[in-house]
Design an enzyme around this catalytic site. Structure first.
Site, PDB file in Angstrom:
ATOM      1  N   HIS A 146       0.739  -1.266   0.172  1.00 25.97           N
ATOM      2  CA  HIS A 146       0.059   0.178   0.199  1.00 25.97           C
ATOM      3  C   HIS A 146       0.750   1.300  -0.309  1.00 25.97           C
ATOM      4  O   HIS A 146       1.925   1.374   0.871  1.00 25.97           O
ATOM      5  CB  HIS A 146      -1.091   0.105   1.410  1.00 25.97           C
TER       6      HIS A 146
ATOM      7  N   ARG B 165       3.023  -2.203  -8.126  1.00 19.76           N
ATOM      8  CA  ARG B 165       2.356  -3.771  -7.332  1.00 19.76           C
ATOM      9  C   ARG B 165       3.210  -4.535  -8.467  1.00 19.76           C
ATOM     10  O   ARG B 165       3.575  -6.110  -8.373  1.00 19.76           O
ATOM     11  CB  ARG B 165       1.002  -4.068  -7.413  1.00 19.76           C
TER      12      ARG B 165
ATOM     13  N   GLU C 227      -3.015  -9.253  -5.883  1.00 20.48           N
ATOM     14  CA  GLU C 227      -3.628  -8.609  -6.443  1.00 20.48           C
ATOM     15  C   GLU C 227      -3.708  -7.506  -7.281  1.00 20.48           C
ATOM     16  O   GLU C 227      -2.459  -6.729  -6.477  1.00 20.48           O
ATOM     17  CB  GLU C 227      -5.140  -7.613  -6.162  1.00 20.48           C
TER      18      GLU C 227
HETATM   19  P1  AMO Z   1      -9.034  -0.500  -7.116  1.00 23.76           P
HETATM   20  O1  AMO Z   1      -9.065   0.270  -5.645  1.00 23.76           O
HETATM   21  O2  AMO Z   1      -8.550  -1.948  -6.351  1.00 23.76           O
HETATM   22  O3  AMO Z   1      -9.747  -0.264  -8.222  1.00 23.76           O
HETATM   23  O4  AMO Z   1      -7.679  -0.566  -7.781  1.00 23.76           O
HETATM   24  C1  AMO Z   1      -7.112  -0.859  -8.320  1.00 23.76           C
HETATM   25  C2  AMO Z   1      -5.258  -1.269  -8.532  1.00 23.76           C
HETATM   26  O5  AMO Z   1      -4.581  -0.107  -7.599  1.00 23.76           O
HETATM   27  C3  AMO Z   1      -3.382  -1.068  -7.071  1.00 23.76           C
HETATM   28  N1  AMO Z   1      -3.444  -0.441  -5.967  1.00 23.76           N
HETATM   29  C4  AMO Z   1      -2.333   0.060  -5.143  1.00 23.76           C
HETATM   30  N2  AMO Z   1      -1.256   0.193  -5.245  1.00 23.76           N
HETATM   31  C5  AMO Z   1      -0.570   0.733  -4.303  1.00 23.76           C
HETATM   32  N3  AMO Z   1      -1.403   1.075  -3.367  1.00 23.76           N
HETATM   33  C6  AMO Z   1      -2.234   1.218  -2.787  1.00 23.76           C
HETATM   34  N4  AMO Z   1      -2.922   1.939  -1.722  1.00 23.76           N
HETATM   35  C7  AMO Z   1      -3.358   0.152  -3.989  1.00 23.76           C
HETATM   36  N5  AMO Z   1      -4.457   0.541  -4.091  1.00 23.76           N
HETATM   37  C8  AMO Z   1      -4.597   0.065  -5.225  1.00 23.76           C
HETATM   38  C9  AMO Z   1      -4.131  -2.883  -7.023  1.00 23.76           C
HETATM   39  C10 AMO Z   1      -4.923  -2.715  -7.651  1.00 23.76           C
HETATM   40  O6  AMO Z   1      -5.901  -3.414  -7.714  1.00 23.76           O
HETATM   41  N6  AMO Z   1     -11.563   2.222 -10.556  1.00 23.76           N
HETATM   42  C11 AMO Z   1     -11.092   0.601 -10.409  1.00 23.76           C
HETATM   43  C12 AMO Z   1     -10.157   0.016 -11.408  1.00 23.76           C
HETATM   44  C13 AMO Z   1     -11.157  -0.167 -12.236  1.00 23.76           C
HETATM   45  O7  AMO Z   1     -12.114  -0.655 -12.274  1.00 23.76           O
HETATM   46  O8  AMO Z   1     -11.228   0.330 -13.305  1.00 23.76           O
HETATM   47  C14 AMO Z   1     -10.156   0.644  -8.660  1.00 23.76           C
HETATM   48  O9  AMO Z   1      -9.741   1.744  -8.719  1.00 23.76           O
HETATM   49  O10 AMO Z   1      -2.912  -2.703  -8.178  1.00 23.76           O
END
Ligand code: AMO
Length: 536
Positions: A314, A510, A459
């Site tokens: 994160h 990621r 993920e």
């Molecule tokens: P989501 O919130 O799952 O989906 O985010 C998509 C992808 O972003 C990455 N991710 C992160 N990477 C680093 N730090 C974080 N805090 C973090 N949060 C998420 C992950 C995740 O799978 N709008 C939807 C996408 C869509 O439906 O098109 C979305 O934002 O790899």
């Protein structure tokens, strides 16, 4: 031997214990060493401090060594660049600029290691004492200009990435001197973990905060330089694939009026007296681009999440790679695109970054296999099957609840055992755990037309078919407890005719972390932002 004699404790004779003579010798040597140190200290105190020559522009022309004047560091523009990249040197006279990775002098020679990006080269000087003294006075990590003869080395130089060649120095100038007490030694930052685990090691492992506090120095290690090359290769592959498939690149606003994912994890700010926030994703705007007739769009951009998560995956600001496409018959059309896209990224990155991957594996002592395994036909697991497999393996997992990290990893293992792949798609997530814009499954509305992609059980991507009907969308927004007025422009976008569409968001850090098998996605971010870190 009698019983009594047998039980008597015999005096312990340590065969390795030093003899009296040896002890006397050692004491004498210690005394000698102390005297020598005292003499050296006195000499250092009485000797004048070495002042390196600071050259003028005029002196620069003929000088063989010295600190370069400020203006010479940007010589006059000529169309032929006299400087050669360390990787492109050919035998003969050469001129390079590099970081001084290491320097060591004896009475008759100076041995240096020069570094550009992840590559190191040995450069040696045999000759005038004055010049040796000068070279030795330049602190490690200074930026230097060196001229010399590039030639095959007599023996392989194991301490350098370029091991078959070396540079015989003829001229040596410091362009900018680094401070002599560095807060982080690049050599220490570049050492593999195993070097610190050796018994009685003299090396001190730099802590994670020391590295991130001094990220400029930390980024200079060969492995870190390589991570960013891999990161770039992934972005380039992403773009190349999508451009060839007729996608349009978009840049959506990052200062927006309300939450784009419906959650509370937003960074709020004031926009000329009006409340605003940083975009949690390009979600609303990539959909609005479809409504605007773009058919297929992608974006690579910053994503902001005010999540107080302290995990290896994160960040509060990460790079999102997003796509959104018109779908014609079934939302699985987007899964086909994502599947081909990911395989293109895997293959292209492995092909173009082999050298970088080797640097990374060497520094991080990676235990994981160097490449991920994938299947020709990507495995798509229905969420309900995934939940069932987890239950069978003894995990607590309901069909309609999200996976926690432990179960996510466990499912990754189960899939790997069943299908021999580190990459798979989980389809048909429960609707209750997905955002308001997600299209429910027509056959069973407890589930939805949404999916995640995983690498090594973690993920990397989320996506879904979206609701393209404004009234139904409004209904879902209200059902999720969100005030539809905050999303008025977004809902209205679907009032003027809009194709059915689906899309996905991928987290770049990621993907880099999991493809390479390194521990923490912060290492894949130039200057990471976490709940505790806003600098440097
Ligand atoms: P989501 O919130 O799952 O989906 O985010 C998509 C992808 O972003 C990455 N991710 C992160 N990477 C680093 N730090 C974080 N805090 C973090 N949060 C998420 C992950 C995740 O799978 N709008 C939807 C996408 C869509 O439906 O098109 C979305 O934002 O790899």
């Amino acid at each position: 031997m009698s019983q009594v004699e047998e039980n008597q404790v015999a005096p312990v004779v340590d065969e390795n214990a030093p003899s009296k003579a040896a002890l006397k010798k050692a004491a004498k040597e210690a005394e000698k060493a102390q005297k020598k140190a005292e003499i050296a200290k006195k000499q250092a105190e009485t000797q004048p401090v070495y002042v390196p020559p600071k050259l003028t522009l005029e002196q620069m022309k003929d000088a063989k060594f010295g600190d370069m004047p400020l203006h010479q560091s940007q010589p006059e523009f000529t169309s032929d660049n006299q400087f050669t990249d360390i990787k492109l040197l050919t035998p003969g006279p050469v001129k390079i600029r590099a970081y001084l990775h290491n320097v060591r002098a004896t009475g008759k020679s100076a041995f240096t290691i020069l570094r550009q990006r992840q590559f190191t080269l040995q450069a040696v000087f045999f000759g005038e004492k004055d010049m040796i003294k000068y070279i030795n006075s330049v602190p490690k990590e200074s930026y230097v200009e060196v001229e010399g003869i590039y030639k095959a080395s007599e023996q392989p130089i194991n301490s350098c990435s370029i091991s078959g060649f070396e540079l015989e120095i003829t001229r040596f100038f410091a362009i900018t001197r680094a401070v002599s007490m560095l807060p982080l030694q690049v050599e220490d930052a570049a050492r593999p973990d195993s070097a610190f685990e050796v018994k009685d090691t003299v090396f001190v492992k730099p802590g994670r905060d020391t590295r991130f506090d001094n990220r400029i120095l930390d980024l200079r290690t060969p492995a870190n330089q390589s991570i960013f090359k891999v990161r770039m290769a992934i972005q380039q592959s992403f773009m190349k694939f999508l451009i060839e498939k007729n996608f349009m690149q978009i840049t959506s606003p990052k200062i927006i009026s309300g939450s784009s994912e419906g959650g509370a994890d937003i960074f709020s700010l004031q926009y000329f007296g009006q409340p605003a926030c940083l975009a949690q994703s390009p979600q609303l705007y990539k959909q609005m681009s479809i409504a605007a007739g773009f058919q297929r769009v992608f974006e690579i951009g910053p994503v902001f999440r005010a999540e107080k998560s302290h995990t290896h995956r994160h960040l509060c600001e990460f790079t999102g790679m997003d796509i959104e496409v018109e779908v014609f018959q079934h939302y699985h059309e987007v899964l086909v695109i994502l599947d081909q896209l990911m395989k293109f990224i895997f293959k292209n990155t492995l092909e173009t970054c082999q050298e970088e991957i080797d640097f990374i594996r060497k520094q991080f002592d990676l235990k994981m296999p160097p490449t991920i395994e994938w299947t020709e036909e990507t495995v798509i697991v229905d969420f309900r099957d995934g939940a069932k497999w987890l239950q069978e393996a003894g995990y607590k997992q309901s069909e309609v609840e999200d996976l926690n990290t432990e179960n996510e990893r466990a499912l990754g293992k189960i899939v790997k055992e069943k299908f021999h792949t580190d990459f798979y798609i989980l389809d048909k997530f429960p609707g209750s755990i997905r955002p308001f814009y997600t299209m429910p499954d027509v056959d069973d509305n407890r589930f939805s037309n949404s999916y995640d992609m995983f690498i090594r059980g973690e993920e990397i991507c989320s996506g879904a078919q979206r609701i393209h009907d404004p009234e139904y969308l409004k209904e879902r927004i209200v059902a999720k407890g969100i005030n539809p007025d905050t999303l008025k422009d977004y809902i209205d976008a679907f009032r003027y005719g809009c194709p059915p569409h689906a899309g996905a968001g991928l987290g770049l850090e990621r993907i880099v972390m999991l493809m390479l098998g390194i521990e923490d996605c912060r290492q894949c971010c130039l200057f990471p932002r976490t709940p505790e870190r806003l600098t440097p």
